[in-house]
Design a protein around this motif. Sequence first.
Motif, PDB file in Angstrom:
ATOM      1  N   VAL A  17       2.773   4.504  -1.406  1.00 28.01           N
ATOM      2  CA  VAL A  17       2.697   5.510  -2.474  1.00 28.01           C
ATOM      3  C   VAL A  17       4.020   6.270  -2.485  1.00 28.01           C
ATOM      4  N   LYS A  24      -6.533   5.313  -4.965  1.00 31.28           N
ATOM      5  CA  LYS A  24      -6.021   3.957  -5.201  1.00 31.28           C
ATOM      6  C   LYS A  24      -6.783   2.929  -4.379  1.00 31.28           C
ATOM      7  N   ASP A  38       0.824  -1.212   0.000  1.00 33.46           N
ATOM      8  CA  ASP A  38       0.000   0.000   0.000  1.00 33.46           C
ATOM      9  C   ASP A  38       0.857   1.260   0.000  1.00 33.46           C
ATOM     10  N   GLN A  83       0.794  12.913  -3.952  1.00 34.04           N
ATOM     11  CA  GLN A  83       0.646  11.817  -2.982  1.00 34.04           C
ATOM     12  C   GLN A  83      -0.768  11.798  -2.404  1.00 34.04           C
ATOM     13  N   ARG A  84      -1.297  12.964  -2.100  1.00 24.28           N
ATOM     14  CA  ARG A  84      -2.664  13.028  -1.538  1.00 24.28           C
ATOM     15  C   ARG A  84      -3.683  12.512  -2.551  1.00 24.28           C
ATOM     16  N   GLU A 103      -3.380   8.612  -2.897  1.00 28.10           N
ATOM     17  CA  GLU A 103      -3.870   7.919  -1.697  1.00 28.10           C
ATOM     18  C   GLU A 103      -5.393   7.947  -1.614  1.00 28.10           C
ATOM     19  N   SER A 104      -5.986   8.968  -2.216  1.00 26.83           N
ATOM     20  CA  SER A 104      -7.449   9.073  -2.156  1.00 26.83           C
ATOM     21  C   SER A 104      -8.149   8.231  -3.226  1.00 26.83           C
ATOM     22  N   LYS A 127      -7.078  -0.776  -2.252  1.00 25.80           N
ATOM     23  CA  LYS A 127      -6.275  -1.494  -1.259  1.00 25.80           C
ATOM     24  C   LYS A 127      -5.471  -2.602  -1.941  1.00 25.80           C
TER      25      LYS A 127
END
Length: 518
Positions: free
Chosen positions: A159, A182, A157, A175-176, A179-180, A184
């Motif tokens: 990034v 992608k 998981d 990155q934000r 992460e929002s 699991k």
Amino acid sequence: MNKELIINAAPHGVDIALLEDKKLVELHTEKVDARFAVGDLYLGKVKKLIPGLNAAFVDVGHEKDAFLHYTDLSPYARSLLKFTQQAINDRSPEGFDFAQFPNEPEIIKTGKINEVLNGKPNILVQILKEPIAAKGPRLSCEISLPGRFVVLTPFNDIVAVSRKIHSAEERKRLQRIIESIKQKNFGVIVRTAAEGKNTAELHEDLSELVATWKTIQKNLQGAVAPAKILSEQTKTTSILRDLLNEDFNRIVTNDKGIYADAKSYIQKIAPEKADIVTLHANNGGMGVFDQYGITKQVKASFGKTVNLNSGAYIIIEHTEALHVIDVNSGYKSVSNNQEQNALETNMEAAEEIARQLRLRDIGGIIVVDFIDMKLPDNKKKLMEAMEGFMQPDRAKHAVLPISKFGLMQITRQRMKPEMNINTQEVCPSCHGTGKIASTLILEDEIEKNLNYLITHKHRNLTIMVNPIVHAYLTKGWLWSKAAKWKRKFKQTVTIKADTNYQLTEFRFFDQDGEEIKI
């Protein structure tokens, strides 16, 4: 910088040339029957474990078993083994939900190969290096699926954002976003090309890669090793993906399919530059590589000796272990200062050497014997220049300082066999044997044919020969071979030179200029 991509589709495959300021810097060839390309995924069968090498040999269908080292197993090797087995045995139409897949503990960096691959299981592997010479492919279990803006890495998981994006604020923004959006169990590496892209563009790229992973999962169902599970995009498509950007000024191809792909791709990444993609019209039978001068550059760039504009030249030699490059000044002289001459020549050679490494795709260890320089500052300048010249090279590389013996060592990532184009042709005079008829035998053969023609009432004959043979036959005026034949046959025999004739070629013509066939 003026960047152009010229793509030539031919029966044997596709040739792709990258030009920078009209100079050829990369040449890629995709053969029609190419197998085991970097990035291909296979279901392999572990055949042999070699504890001494901490490696395994895996059958992926190549004549030589592929090589898998422990360091290429990936920390998630146990999860990959479990996933492979589960996917093979899965019979559900949609396949199991990968987001709910329970990962196994990571393996340790200092572990042993037989602890992980004990029992010689089937395993999903990715081609890391193409087969080279007598070696089989090199494999990796660190599965990665590259897209235009991101790279998908399953079983984690994490990034990560490319270090080439220098803005800390932009790195945090990307990155934000990732992460929002992608899922699991998928790690994501954000590529440099993602800089400035919005959420929709990144989400589209990521969704395509997740769909590719589902295809892999489906292809594994009921698969029997060895088997190809997923082929990397064609080299043409992957190069368009990795190379194409808004910096290009021209893209030319002679294939309608490639033209449509390239146009569609440019419209996605830079709609205002869609017009740079053109379809080559084969006017007058001139190929696309000939029209843009690529064929000529290939012939001039792939020989053992490469000449530089100033008169200096470099010699490239290949051995089993490494490549050796020798720099020679030739007749170049920019000043009366020997040190300055050496520096100028070395700088020019360094730029050409960096180009040659990319063009020929030379990998491994490269040792360069530059012209000796005494001043440490000049040696430092040369090393910094070489690092700058090699910066555009996408292959991983390292440049070491010049040693006390005047040698520079360079290492460059080897991903596929070195490109080697034969720039020599079979000699039309000796037909590749390295030997031709001696001048005396040639002279006798001409005289014998001459005697035959005069006997059969031919008069005022002309003999056409190569200029070198002409000089030999007419040398000495009264005592030349031509004068001798005139006295012997009691008639004029004219000997003329033609530069189009090969060294041992000769022909007879009558007084009307018609060739006489013997």
